[in-house]
Write a protein that holds these residues in place. Structure first.
Motif, mmCIF file in Angstrom:
data_model
loop_
_atom_site.group_PDB
_atom_site.id
_atom_site.type_symbol
_atom_site.label_atom_id
_atom_site.label_comp_id
_atom_site.label_asym_id
_atom_site.label_seq_id
_atom_site.Cartn_x
_atom_site.Cartn_y
_atom_site.Cartn_z
ATOM 1 N N PRO A 167 0.784 -1.232 0.000
ATOM 2 C CA PRO A 167 0.000 0.000 0.000
ATOM 3 C C PRO A 167 0.818 1.284 0.000
ATOM 4 C CG PRO A 167 -1.015 -1.583 1.442
ATOM 5 C CD PRO A 167 0.263 -2.199 0.983
ATOM 6 N N TYR A 168 1.951 1.320 0.731
ATOM 7 C CA TYR A 168 2.657 2.608 0.802
ATOM 8 C C TYR A 168 3.234 3.033 -0.549
ATOM 9 C CZ TYR A 168 7.178 0.155 1.587
ATOM 10 O OH TYR A 168 8.293 -0.634 1.484
ATOM 11 N N ILE A 171 0.030 4.154 -2.545
ATOM 12 C CA ILE A 171 -0.396 5.485 -2.079
ATOM 13 C C ILE A 171 0.454 6.572 -2.747
ATOM 14 C CG2 ILE A 171 -0.417 7.009 -0.030
ATOM 15 C CD1 ILE A 171 -1.302 4.465 1.571
ATOM 16 N N MET A 175 -0.913 9.584 -5.040
ATOM 17 C CA MET A 175 -0.658 10.999 -4.746
ATOM 18 C C MET A 175 -0.016 11.702 -5.940
ATOM 19 S SD MET A 175 0.394 11.399 -0.734
ATOM 20 C CE MET A 175 1.907 10.529 -0.770
ATOM 21 N N GLN B 84 -8.609 9.422 -4.037
ATOM 22 C CA GLN B 84 -7.650 8.785 -3.135
ATOM 23 C C GLN B 84 -8.233 7.526 -2.513
ATOM 24 O OE1 GLN B 84 -4.384 9.685 -2.660
ATOM 25 N NE2 GLN B 84 -4.761 11.134 -4.328
ATOM 26 N N TYR B 87 -6.360 2.529 2.918
ATOM 27 C CA TYR B 87 -6.180 1.070 2.874
ATOM 28 C C TYR B 87 -6.558 0.373 4.177
ATOM 29 C CZ TYR B 87 -3.873 1.255 -1.655
ATOM 30 O OH TYR B 87 -3.608 1.431 -2.982
ATOM 31 N N VAL B 92 1.127 -1.001 6.770
ATOM 32 C CA VAL B 92 1.917 -0.956 5.521
ATOM 33 C C VAL B 92 1.487 0.224 4.642
ATOM 34 C CG1 VAL B 92 2.775 -3.324 5.316
ATOM 35 C CG2 VAL B 92 0.429 -2.825 4.646
ATOM 36 N N SER B 93 0.815 1.182 5.262
ATOM 37 C CA SER B 93 0.438 2.391 4.513
ATOM 38 C C SER B 93 1.539 3.437 4.554
ATOM 39 C CB SER B 93 -0.846 2.994 5.099
ATOM 40 O OG SER B 93 -1.922 2.134 4.846
ATOM 41 N N PHE B 94 2.575 3.192 5.361
ATOM 42 C CA PHE B 94 3.701 4.118 5.459
ATOM 43 C C PHE B 94 5.004 3.364 5.218
ATOM 44 C CE2 PHE B 94 0.408 6.250 7.834
ATOM 45 C CZ PHE B 94 0.565 7.575 7.447
ATOM 46 N N ASN B 95 5.937 4.043 4.579
ATOM 47 C CA ASN B 95 7.252 3.455 4.347
ATOM 48 C C ASN B 95 7.904 3.137 5.695
ATOM 49 O OD1 ASN B 95 9.931 2.938 3.745
ATOM 50 N ND2 ASN B 95 10.077 4.535 2.201
ATOM 51 N N PRO B 96 8.215 1.858 5.959
ATOM 52 C CA PRO B 96 8.753 1.499 7.285
ATOM 53 C C PRO B 96 10.113 2.116 7.589
ATOM 54 C CG PRO B 96 8.868 -0.367 5.776
ATOM 55 C CD PRO B 96 8.086 0.688 5.077
ATOM 56 N N LYS B 97 10.800 2.613 6.566
ATOM 57 C CA LYS B 97 12.141 3.169 6.770
ATOM 58 C C LYS B 97 12.123 4.675 7.015
ATOM 59 C CE LYS B 97 14.320 -0.727 5.754
ATOM 60 N NZ LYS B 97 15.112 -1.469 6.696
ATOM 61 N N LEU B 98 10.932 5.289 6.946
ATOM 62 C CA LEU B 98 10.856 6.739 7.143
ATOM 63 C C LEU B 98 10.093 7.063 8.419
ATOM 64 C CD1 LEU B 98 9.889 8.032 3.567
ATOM 65 C CD2 LEU B 98 12.160 7.703 4.514
ATOM 66 N N ARG B 102 8.548 12.433 7.879
ATOM 67 C CA ARG B 102 9.043 12.401 6.490
ATOM 68 C C ARG B 102 7.975 11.889 5.532
ATOM 69 N NH1 ARG B 102 14.554 10.041 5.016
ATOM 70 N NH2 ARG B 102 13.990 11.072 3.090
ATOM 71 N N GLU B 106 5.275 14.667 2.353
ATOM 72 C CA GLU B 106 5.149 14.514 0.892
ATOM 73 C C GLU B 106 3.973 15.238 0.240
ATOM 74 O OE1 GLU B 106 5.635 10.410 -0.088
ATOM 75 O OE2 GLU B 106 7.636 10.839 -0.842
ATOM 76 N N PRO B 107 2.735 15.045 0.728
ATOM 77 C CA PRO B 107 1.624 15.732 0.048
ATOM 78 C C PRO B 107 1.723 17.256 0.129
ATOM 79 C CG PRO B 107 0.871 14.654 2.049
ATOM 80 C CD PRO B 107 2.245 14.178 1.794
ATOM 81 N N GLN B 109 4.515 18.946 -0.034
ATOM 82 C CA GLN B 109 5.448 19.319 -1.107
ATOM 83 C C GLN B 109 4.769 19.231 -2.466
ATOM 84 O OE1 GLN B 109 8.477 16.452 -0.060
ATOM 85 N NE2 GLN B 109 9.707 17.975 1.035
ATOM 86 N N LEU B 110 3.944 18.197 -2.652
ATOM 87 C CA LEU B 110 3.258 18.026 -3.942
ATOM 88 C C LEU B 110 2.271 19.155 -4.209
ATOM 89 C CD1 LEU B 110 2.481 14.193 -3.813
ATOM 90 C CD2 LEU B 110 3.948 15.314 -5.471
ATOM 91 N N ARG B 153 -2.941 12.441 5.893
ATOM 92 C CA ARG B 153 -2.027 12.643 4.759
ATOM 93 C C ARG B 153 -2.796 12.807 3.445
ATOM 94 N NH1 ARG B 153 2.555 8.254 3.253
ATOM 95 N NH2 ARG B 153 0.755 6.892 3.341
#
Lengths: 277, 225
Positions: A167-168, A171, A175, B84, B87, B92-98, B102, B106-107, B109-110, B153
């Protein structure tokens, strides 16, 4: 990541031994001028001397100190191994990432290329390439790079195929984040452990190829390497005359260094099952 | 009508290369300021409809129209951010390394909005995300916190339509109630349309004003579940 590596160092014995072995050989290469008692190119007098206090591993057929050759030889062997591994890993990872992320036709083309590359025996092809390319380190690195990228590409592709469906990543696509940013900000950090593991394995593989090429006389004759020492030990009758102090130390160094790199991959093995190429 | 999917068909190849029909004839329409429930059992094709409507999957057949105009997948820049998805698995909706910060930046900045920490904290306050959460990694946050952050987000992008793919199924009862409450408040404020995908009949009835039932890839609008 440094925290993870330190944690692994403390709890994983195999990884710890690998790191110690590698630190030993890297120190040997870096501190070569301090450790080596003689200039490895200097002709010091009597040839074919047995080990003694003056020459710990004796001298070769033209009177050069074998221990000094061995210490300086670690520089070329490690340099070729590390530079080639970095090139192989960069090429393989890029191909694997692009194939896994874009799928479709791009993936099919790269998968066919990878499968073809994997079916060609790498050493004969490397020998052929080195024959056509300039002799020396650059030619060797290019030849190793052309023949050894496929395993890394396959492993990275498999991991990226898995990550891209999470999902990430979906997503990010929703976006409207650019593919470049998705690949480098979100996918690269999540395959870093596997890429590092593959890189460590590639160093060992590249060192072995360098040794094989040097042993066959396709390496650089102007620079000492472990394969180069073995070449002269074999072709100048060191093996026939059972001068073990000439041929055994480079074999032990190559084996120790390879073992170090293989053991270091235990770090990645415990973090991912996807390191077999 | 905000978004309308007509006559969707979708097949997948399984591991043996056999084509499996996920959708045979799916029709779903959502108006502005409306929550439409899509109810069905596991494997009935609910998520496939959601993924097609947000533009992640192209259908084999059928059409999508958004605000009266026919649109093709992948969606163009104009509508990409307006549609949009939230989920089912917040972990797992977010990058586990960030760190959360961080990922939340993102949105902003976009959209060209000031991505300062203060601004992010201000916007996330109503979602129960505070300063102490921002420097944590996803693995250090609860499912409820992550799901609320995921919602915060996507709202930065000012979406007009959100597919809610079982957004509460992995949460405890309190977190479920919090997420549903926030979703209702946001709809009241912005008029966003929801497609609420679920296999929880009670929740679907409580949260949605119209319902579709899906069985073996065929949808049917029903007055009650």
């Amino acid at each position: 990541m440094i925290k993870n590596i330190w944690k692994e160092f403390r709890k994983n014995r195999a990884f710890r031994l690998g790191v110690i072995l590698l630190l030993f050989f890297i120190s040997m290469a870096v501190l070569a001028p301090v450790i080596a008692p003689y200039d490895p190119e200097a002709l010091l007098g009597m040839p074919n001397q047995r080990p003694s206090a003056a020459h710990w591993l004796g001298t070769n057929d033209i009177g050069q100190d074998i221990f000094s050759e061995l210490v300086y030889g670690s520089r070329i062997s490690l340099k070729v191994g590390i530079v080639a591994a970095l090139a192989v890993t960069t090429l393989g990872s890029t191909i694997g990432m692009v194939a896994g992320y874009y799928k479709g036709v791009v993936d099919k083309v790269f998968t066919v290329l990878t499968n073809v590359a994997m079916t060609i025996p790498s050493l004969p092809l490397t020998i052929l390439l080195v024959g056509f390319l300039k002799t020396g380190m650059l030619g060797m690195v290019v030849a190793i790079c052309i023949t050894a990228w496929a395993g890394t590409a396959r492993v990275v592709r498999a991991k990226v195929l898995q990550i891209r469906e999470l999902p990430y990543i979906q997503i990010e696509k929703l976006m409207g984040v650019s593919d470049f940013k998705v690949l480098f900000k979100h996918i690269v950090p999540n395959i870093a452990d596997i890429v590092m593991t593959r890189c460590a394995l590639s160093v060992g593989g590249a060192m072995m190829t360098e040794t094989s090429l040097s042993f066959l006389g396709l390496g650089s004759f102007t620079q000492k390497s472990w394969g180069n020492i073995l070449h002269f030990a074999f072709y100048r009758n060191g093996v026939i005359n059972n001068m073990w102090w000439w041929y055994l130390p480079p074999i032990l160094c190559i084996s120790g260094c390879m073992l170090g790199f293989v053991l270091v991959t235990h770090y990645g093995r415990s973090r991912s099952q996807l390191i077999k190429g | 009508m905000l978004i309308e999917a007509k006559g969707l068909k979708k097949t997948y190849k399984n591991n043996k290369g056999v084509r499996i029909e996920a959708l045979r004839n799916a029709n779903v329409a959502v108006r502005e300021n409306e929550c439409v429930g899509l109810f069905g059992s596991s494997g009935s094709g609910k998520s496939t409809i959601g993924q097609i409507m947000v533009g992640l999957l192209p259908p084999d057949e059928g059409s999508i129209s958004y605000r009266g105009k026919s649109v093709k997948i992948p969606y163009g820049k104009g509508i990409r951010r307006e549609i949009q998805m939230l989920y089912q698995h917040p972990e797992v909706s977010f990058n586990p390394k960030l760190t959360l910060l961080r990922s939340l930046i993102e949105p902003y900045q976009l959209m060209g909005i000031d991505p300062s920490r203060e601004r992010i904290l201000e916007d996330n306050y109503r979602f129960g995300i505070y300063a102490e959460h921002l420097e944590r990694y996803p693995g250090e946050l609860s499912g409820g916190e992550l799901q609320r952050a995921a919602l915060a987000r996507i709202l930065v992008l000012k979406p007009r339509f959100i597919v809610l793919d079982e957004p509460t199924s992995m949460l405890d009862a309190i977190s479920q109630a919090q997420v549903v409450q926030i979703l209702r408040e946001i709809q009241k404020e912005t008029g966003v349309g929801y497609l609420f995908i679920t296999h929880n009949k009670a929740l679907c009835q409580a949260f949605s004003s119209r319902f579709y039932r899906i069985r073996e890839g065929i949808t049917e609008e029903v007055s009650s579940l």
